[in-house]
Design a protein around this motif. Structure first.
Motif, PDB file in Angstrom:
ATOM      1  N   LYS A   1       0.947  -1.238   0.027  1.00 24.70           N
ATOM      2  CA  LYS A   1       0.073  -0.063  -0.111  1.00 24.70           C
ATOM      3  C   LYS A   1       0.984   1.303   0.012  1.00 24.70           C
ATOM      4  O   LYS A   1       2.109   1.168   0.385  1.00 24.70           O
ATOM      5  CB  LYS A   1      -0.903   0.097   1.196  1.00 24.70           C
ATOM      6  CG  LYS A   1      -1.840  -1.098   1.265  1.00 24.70           C
ATOM      7  CD  LYS A   1      -3.013  -0.953   2.523  1.00 24.70           C
ATOM      8  CE  LYS A   1      -2.212  -1.682   3.641  1.00 24.70           C
ATOM      9  NZ  LYS A   1      -3.321  -1.806   4.651  1.00 24.70           N
TER      10      LYS A   1
ATOM     11  N   ARG B   1      -1.525  -0.571 -10.186  1.00 27.94           N
ATOM     12  CA  ARG B   1      -2.192  -0.794  -8.908  1.00 27.94           C
ATOM     13  C   ARG B   1      -3.445  -1.682  -9.246  1.00 27.94           C
ATOM     14  O   ARG B   1      -4.167  -1.862  -9.928  1.00 27.94           O
ATOM     15  CB  ARG B   1      -2.897   0.829  -9.149  1.00 27.94           C
ATOM     16  CG  ARG B   1      -3.639   1.155  -7.687  1.00 27.94           C
ATOM     17  CD  ARG B   1      -4.405   2.578  -7.827  1.00 27.94           C
ATOM     18  NE  ARG B   1      -3.897   3.472  -8.686  1.00 27.94           N
ATOM     19  CZ  ARG B   1      -3.079   4.532  -8.131  1.00 27.94           C
ATOM     20  NH1 ARG B   1      -3.509   4.831  -6.636  1.00 27.94           N
ATOM     21  NH2 ARG B   1      -2.589   5.313  -8.653  1.00 27.94           N
TER      22      ARG B   1
ATOM     23  N   GLY C   1      -6.161  -4.098  -6.621  1.00 25.95           N
ATOM     24  CA  GLY C   1      -6.858  -4.229  -5.439  1.00 25.95           C
ATOM     25  C   GLY C   1      -6.567  -5.039  -4.355  1.00 25.95           C
ATOM     26  O   GLY C   1      -5.592  -5.820  -4.386  1.00 25.95           O
ATOM     27  N   ASP C   2      -7.227  -4.729  -3.126  1.00 27.71           N
ATOM     28  CA  ASP C   2      -6.817  -5.608  -2.078  1.00 27.71           C
ATOM     29  C   ASP C   2      -8.152  -6.422  -1.648  1.00 27.71           C
ATOM     30  O   ASP C   2      -9.296  -5.982  -1.677  1.00 27.71           O
ATOM     31  CB  ASP C   2      -6.641  -4.645  -0.874  1.00 27.71           C
ATOM     32  CG  ASP C   2      -6.314  -5.209   0.551  1.00 27.71           C
ATOM     33  OD1 ASP C   2      -6.630  -6.472   0.674  1.00 27.71           O
ATOM     34  OD2 ASP C   2      -5.605  -4.918   1.267  1.00 27.71           O
TER      35      ASP C   2
ATOM     36  N   LYS D   1      -9.122  -8.064   0.814  1.00 30.47           N
ATOM     37  CA  LYS D   1      -9.748  -7.689   1.955  1.00 30.47           C
ATOM     38  C   LYS D   1     -10.601  -6.620   2.127  1.00 30.47           C
ATOM     39  O   LYS D   1     -11.465  -6.454   3.163  1.00 30.47           O
ATOM     40  CB  LYS D   1      -8.710  -8.017   3.041  1.00 30.47           C
ATOM     41  CG  LYS D   1      -8.058  -9.208   3.397  1.00 30.47           C
ATOM     42  CD  LYS D   1      -7.036  -9.411   4.214  1.00 30.47           C
ATOM     43  CE  LYS D   1      -6.313 -10.731   4.231  1.00 30.47           C
ATOM     44  NZ  LYS D   1      -5.264 -10.536   5.385  1.00 30.47           N
ATOM     45  N   ASP D   2      -9.985  -5.523   1.352  1.00 27.20           N
ATOM     46  CA  ASP D   2     -10.716  -4.146   1.537  1.00 27.20           C
ATOM     47  C   ASP D   2     -10.399  -3.459   0.076  1.00 27.20           C
ATOM     48  O   ASP D   2      -9.613  -3.121  -0.412  1.00 27.20           O
ATOM     49  CB  ASP D   2     -10.038  -3.359   2.644  1.00 27.20           C
ATOM     50  CG  ASP D   2     -10.710  -2.134   2.610  1.00 27.20           C
ATOM     51  OD1 ASP D   2     -11.600  -1.411   2.023  1.00 27.20           O
ATOM     52  OD2 ASP D   2     -10.308  -1.280   3.909  1.00 27.20           O
ATOM     53  N   ARG D   3     -11.865  -3.532  -0.732  1.00 27.44           N
ATOM     54  CA  ARG D   3     -11.870  -2.972  -2.103  1.00 27.44           C
ATOM     55  C   ARG D   3     -11.495  -1.394  -2.214  1.00 27.44           C
ATOM     56  O   ARG D   3     -11.143  -0.812  -3.101  1.00 27.44           O
ATOM     57  CB  ARG D   3     -13.320  -3.262  -2.615  1.00 27.44           C
ATOM     58  CG  ARG D   3     -13.392  -4.624  -3.008  1.00 27.44           C
ATOM     59  CD  ARG D   3     -14.522  -5.125  -3.723  1.00 27.44           C
ATOM     60  NE  ARG D   3     -15.868  -3.956  -3.673  1.00 27.44           N
ATOM     61  CZ  ARG D   3     -16.741  -4.317  -4.112  1.00 27.44           C
ATOM     62  NH1 ARG D   3     -16.948  -5.664  -4.408  1.00 27.44           N
ATOM     63  NH2 ARG D   3     -17.705  -3.530  -4.015  1.00 27.44           N
TER      64      ARG D   3
ATOM     65  N   VAL E   1      -8.884  -0.111  -0.645  1.00 25.95           N
ATOM     66  CA  VAL E   1      -7.346  -0.156  -0.729  1.00 25.95           C
ATOM     67  C   VAL E   1      -6.559  -0.761  -2.060  1.00 25.95           C
ATOM     68  O   VAL E   1      -6.992  -1.514  -2.475  1.00 25.95           O
ATOM     69  CB  VAL E   1      -6.872  -1.020   0.404  1.00 25.95           C
ATOM     70  CG1 VAL E   1      -5.333  -0.968   0.913  1.00 25.95           C
ATOM     71  CG2 VAL E   1      -7.592  -0.450   1.894  1.00 25.95           C
TER      72      VAL E   1
ATOM     73  N   ARG F   1      -3.457  -1.889  -3.773  1.00 26.96           N
ATOM     74  CA  ARG F   1      -1.918  -2.507  -3.660  1.00 26.96           C
ATOM     75  C   ARG F   1      -1.197  -2.275  -4.697  1.00 26.96           C
ATOM     76  O   ARG F   1      -1.657  -2.468  -5.739  1.00 26.96           O
ATOM     77  CB  ARG F   1      -2.175  -3.887  -3.674  1.00 26.96           C
ATOM     78  CG  ARG F   1      -2.991  -4.492  -2.011  1.00 26.96           C
ATOM     79  CD  ARG F   1      -1.996  -4.505  -1.176  1.00 26.96           C
ATOM     80  NE  ARG F   1      -2.590  -5.079   0.045  1.00 26.96           N
ATOM     81  CZ  ARG F   1      -1.880  -4.853   1.294  1.00 26.96           C
ATOM     82  NH1 ARG F   1      -0.510  -4.693   1.403  1.00 26.96           N
ATOM     83  NH2 ARG F   1      -2.551  -5.282   2.223  1.00 26.96           N
TER      84      ARG F   1
ATOM     85  N   SER G   1       2.255  -2.819  -7.302  1.00 31.92           N
ATOM     86  CA  SER G   1       3.488  -3.788  -7.544  1.00 31.92           C
ATOM     87  C   SER G   1       4.034  -3.285  -9.099  1.00 31.92           C
ATOM     88  O   SER G   1       3.487  -2.486  -9.951  1.00 31.92           O
ATOM     89  CB  SER G   1       3.074  -5.128  -7.663  1.00 31.92           C
ATOM     90  OG  SER G   1       1.873  -5.513  -8.637  1.00 31.92           O
TER      91      SER G   1
END
Length: 146
Positions: free
Chosen positions: A50, A80, A82-83, A85-87, A89, A91, A93
């Motif tokens: 993040k 970029r 998505g996460d 567990k939480d859309r 947020v 992530r 790479s």
């Protein structure tokens, strides 16, 4: 500051400057600010991250990292995602293009350093090689000053 610390600071600064200057003549990639290169290297080592995690790792302000990330996404070097567990947020790479650029950057730096090492006297080259383990430990102490 001790003479050793002053000398090491000077040598490290001059080494980084010499590497940047020498590689920029052949590779426009190196025209990226060093902060962007370091950000890509960090993301390549520990993906996905993040923005806040990346900012903490690099000890930069989150808004600074956010600006750098926007530029790297626009350049196609960072993705970029998505996460799960939480859309809300994002992530981050390194993209395949970013990994390719990092590999070229690494190879060119290794080539330049290898060439310079080959010009040293054998005893000087041996001194540099012997110093590597201690320098690696120094990096660990700088990363964790406690």
């Amino acid at each position: 500051m001790s003479d050793e610390a002053r000398t090491l600071t000077d040598v490290v600064t001059r080494l980084r400057r010499a590497l940047r200057t020498s590689i920029r003549s052949d590779w426009p990639w190196e025209s990226l600010p060093m902060a962007q290169v370091e950000l890509l290297q960090t993301l390549a080592e520990r993906p996905p991250m993040k923005v806040g995690e990346l900012a903490a790792e690099l000890r930069l302000a989150p808004n600074t990292v956010s600006g750098l990330i926007s530029q790297l996404i626009e350049s196609g070097l960072v993705i970029r995602g998505g996460d799960p567990k939480d859309r809300r947020v994002a992530r981050l790479s390194v993209s395949s293009r970013g990994h390719e650029q990092l590999a070229v950057w690494q190879k060119e730096h290794e080539k330049r350093i290898g060439s310079a090492l080959s010009k040293l006297e054998p005893s000087e080259r041996d001194d540099v090689v012997r110093a590597l383990k201690a320098l690696d430990h120094l990096v660990d102490h700088l990363a964790d000053p406690s």
